[in-house]
Write a protein that holds these residues in place. Sequence first.
Motif, mmCIF file in Angstrom:
data_model
loop_
_atom_site.group_PDB
_atom_site.id
_atom_site.type_symbol
_atom_site.label_atom_id
_atom_site.label_comp_id
_atom_site.label_asym_id
_atom_site.label_seq_id
_atom_site.Cartn_x
_atom_site.Cartn_y
_atom_site.Cartn_z
ATOM 1 N N VAL A 5 3.711 14.647 -0.269
ATOM 2 C CA VAL A 5 2.500 14.600 0.481
ATOM 3 C C VAL A 5 1.085 14.327 -0.195
ATOM 4 C CG1 VAL A 5 2.326 17.132 0.482
ATOM 5 C CG2 VAL A 5 1.502 15.636 2.431
ATOM 6 N N LEU A 6 0.452 13.335 0.125
ATOM 7 C CA LEU A 6 -0.953 12.825 -0.372
ATOM 8 C C LEU A 6 -1.854 12.499 0.644
ATOM 9 C CD1 LEU A 6 -1.033 9.998 -0.977
ATOM 10 C CD2 LEU A 6 0.517 10.314 -2.588
ATOM 11 N N ARG A 7 -3.107 12.550 0.481
ATOM 12 C CA ARG A 7 -4.011 11.632 1.123
ATOM 13 C C ARG A 7 -4.478 10.616 0.619
ATOM 14 N NH1 ARG A 7 -5.443 14.713 5.601
ATOM 15 N NH2 ARG A 7 -7.480 13.458 5.878
ATOM 16 N N PRO A 8 -3.878 9.267 1.261
ATOM 17 C CA PRO A 8 -4.555 8.221 0.557
ATOM 18 C C PRO A 8 -6.023 8.176 0.390
ATOM 19 C CG PRO A 8 -2.606 7.858 2.128
ATOM 20 C CD PRO A 8 -3.083 9.311 2.161
ATOM 21 N N LEU A 24 0.163 4.435 -5.338
ATOM 22 C CA LEU A 24 0.437 5.943 -4.859
ATOM 23 C C LEU A 24 1.699 6.460 -4.833
ATOM 24 C CD1 LEU A 24 -1.664 5.492 -1.462
ATOM 25 C CD2 LEU A 24 -2.334 6.826 -3.366
ATOM 26 N N VAL A 25 2.568 5.640 -4.621
ATOM 27 C CA VAL A 25 4.001 6.173 -4.553
ATOM 28 C C VAL A 25 4.859 4.891 -5.180
ATOM 29 C CG1 VAL A 25 3.958 8.060 -2.926
ATOM 30 C CG2 VAL A 25 4.718 5.879 -2.318
ATOM 31 N N LEU A 32 3.881 1.995 -2.469
ATOM 32 C CA LEU A 32 2.775 2.060 -1.653
ATOM 33 C C LEU A 32 1.401 2.404 -2.485
ATOM 34 C CD1 LEU A 32 4.054 4.738 0.847
ATOM 35 C CD2 LEU A 32 3.695 2.315 1.451
ATOM 36 N N LEU A 56 -2.588 -1.345 5.967
ATOM 37 C CA LEU A 56 -3.004 -0.741 7.111
ATOM 38 C C LEU A 56 -4.518 -0.431 6.435
ATOM 39 C CD1 LEU A 56 -2.305 0.785 9.724
ATOM 40 C CD2 LEU A 56 -2.377 2.748 8.343
ATOM 41 N N LEU A 58 -7.424 1.558 6.413
ATOM 42 C CA LEU A 58 -7.819 3.025 6.643
ATOM 43 C C LEU A 58 -9.358 3.258 6.944
ATOM 44 C CD1 LEU A 58 -5.869 4.445 3.673
ATOM 45 C CD2 LEU A 58 -5.099 4.419 6.125
ATOM 46 N N LEU A 99 -4.384 0.818 2.840
ATOM 47 C CA LEU A 99 -3.143 1.244 2.519
ATOM 48 C C LEU A 99 -2.144 -0.001 2.596
ATOM 49 C CD1 LEU A 99 -1.182 3.526 1.834
ATOM 50 C CD2 LEU A 99 -0.531 3.561 4.240
ATOM 51 N N GLY A 101 1.811 -1.472 1.557
ATOM 52 C CA GLY A 101 3.074 -1.283 1.146
ATOM 53 C C GLY A 101 3.790 -2.683 0.920
ATOM 54 N N GLY B 76 -4.063 11.505 8.426
ATOM 55 C CA GLY B 76 -4.406 10.841 7.281
ATOM 56 C C GLY B 76 -3.588 11.177 6.078
ATOM 57 N N ASP B 77 -2.599 11.888 6.423
ATOM 58 C CA ASP B 77 -1.703 12.471 5.302
ATOM 59 C C ASP B 77 -0.463 11.588 5.258
ATOM 60 O OD1 ASP B 77 -2.895 14.712 4.721
ATOM 61 O OD2 ASP B 77 -1.729 16.147 6.100
ATOM 62 N N LEU B 78 0.014 11.141 3.950
ATOM 63 C CA LEU B 78 1.032 10.324 3.827
ATOM 64 C C LEU B 78 2.189 11.170 3.274
ATOM 65 C CD1 LEU B 78 2.109 7.139 3.402
ATOM 66 C CD2 LEU B 78 1.483 7.726 0.877
ATOM 67 N N ILE B 79 3.325 11.027 3.782
ATOM 68 C CA ILE B 79 4.446 11.985 3.490
ATOM 69 C C ILE B 79 5.474 10.868 2.943
ATOM 70 C CG2 ILE B 79 6.187 13.693 4.345
ATOM 71 C CD1 ILE B 79 3.209 14.278 4.624
ATOM 72 N N TRP B 80 6.005 11.215 2.045
ATOM 73 C CA TRP B 80 6.878 10.236 1.053
ATOM 74 C C TRP B 80 8.457 10.864 1.024
ATOM 75 C CZ3 TRP B 80 8.042 5.553 -0.506
ATOM 76 C CH2 TRP B 80 8.736 5.287 -1.352
#
Lengths: 108, 108
Positions: A5-8, A24-25, A32, A56, A58, A99, A101, B76-80
């Motif tokens: 989990v992270l906040r872009p 990010l990942v 991403l 996307l 943001l 964001l 991807g 706002g959170d990204l879940i991977w």
Amino acid sequence: MSDYVLRPADHARYDRAKFAKMNLVAGHRLGLGLNCFEPGQLQSTHTHADADKFYLILSGKARMRVGEEIVHAEAGDLIWAPAGEPHGVEAALERTVMLVGIAPPPGR
Amino acid sequence: MSDYVLRPADHARYDRAKFAKMNLVAGHRLGLGLNCFEPGQLQSTHTHADADKFYLILSGKARMRVGEEIVHAEAGDLIWAPAGEPHGVEAALERTVMLVGIAPPPGR
């Protein structure tokens, strides 16, 4: 610190010389990241022959291109650039965070 | 109507019987859609052996699981959830809309 989990938006940073990209990942099938623009910065039109991509928005606003279309994108908009379709950012109209991807990620 | 730009939040809809899923774009390598939850609705923990997946919370709050982690996610959170990692939504804590991406999409 979670791997999942992270906040872009917290990862945004800017470069006065050109738009900033950060990962990010990184999966094997999907990557991403963020693209962050100062007002007026651009991303040249380009094509991924074998990868599907989305943006996307943001925050901010930008004039973008996909195929033959000019898109006025703002926060909450999803821009879709399937494999083979030229796309880019003609100009950010204000500070803009996207964001991004891509599947598969570059190098996979 | 553009093939390349849409506002995901405008496509949200809900089903009182269970969480609602809708497709937004369908590429060969990447699919994007929405998962929309009424408060209390869930998505059972499941695993995609060969696909990477993310959720981006567009609105609302939910208690989610990835691997052994319980994640309290909000707008706002990204879940991977990389390929092979079990994931699901234990409960939406309010009406919650998630942008979901999966690569490759089911059936590809």
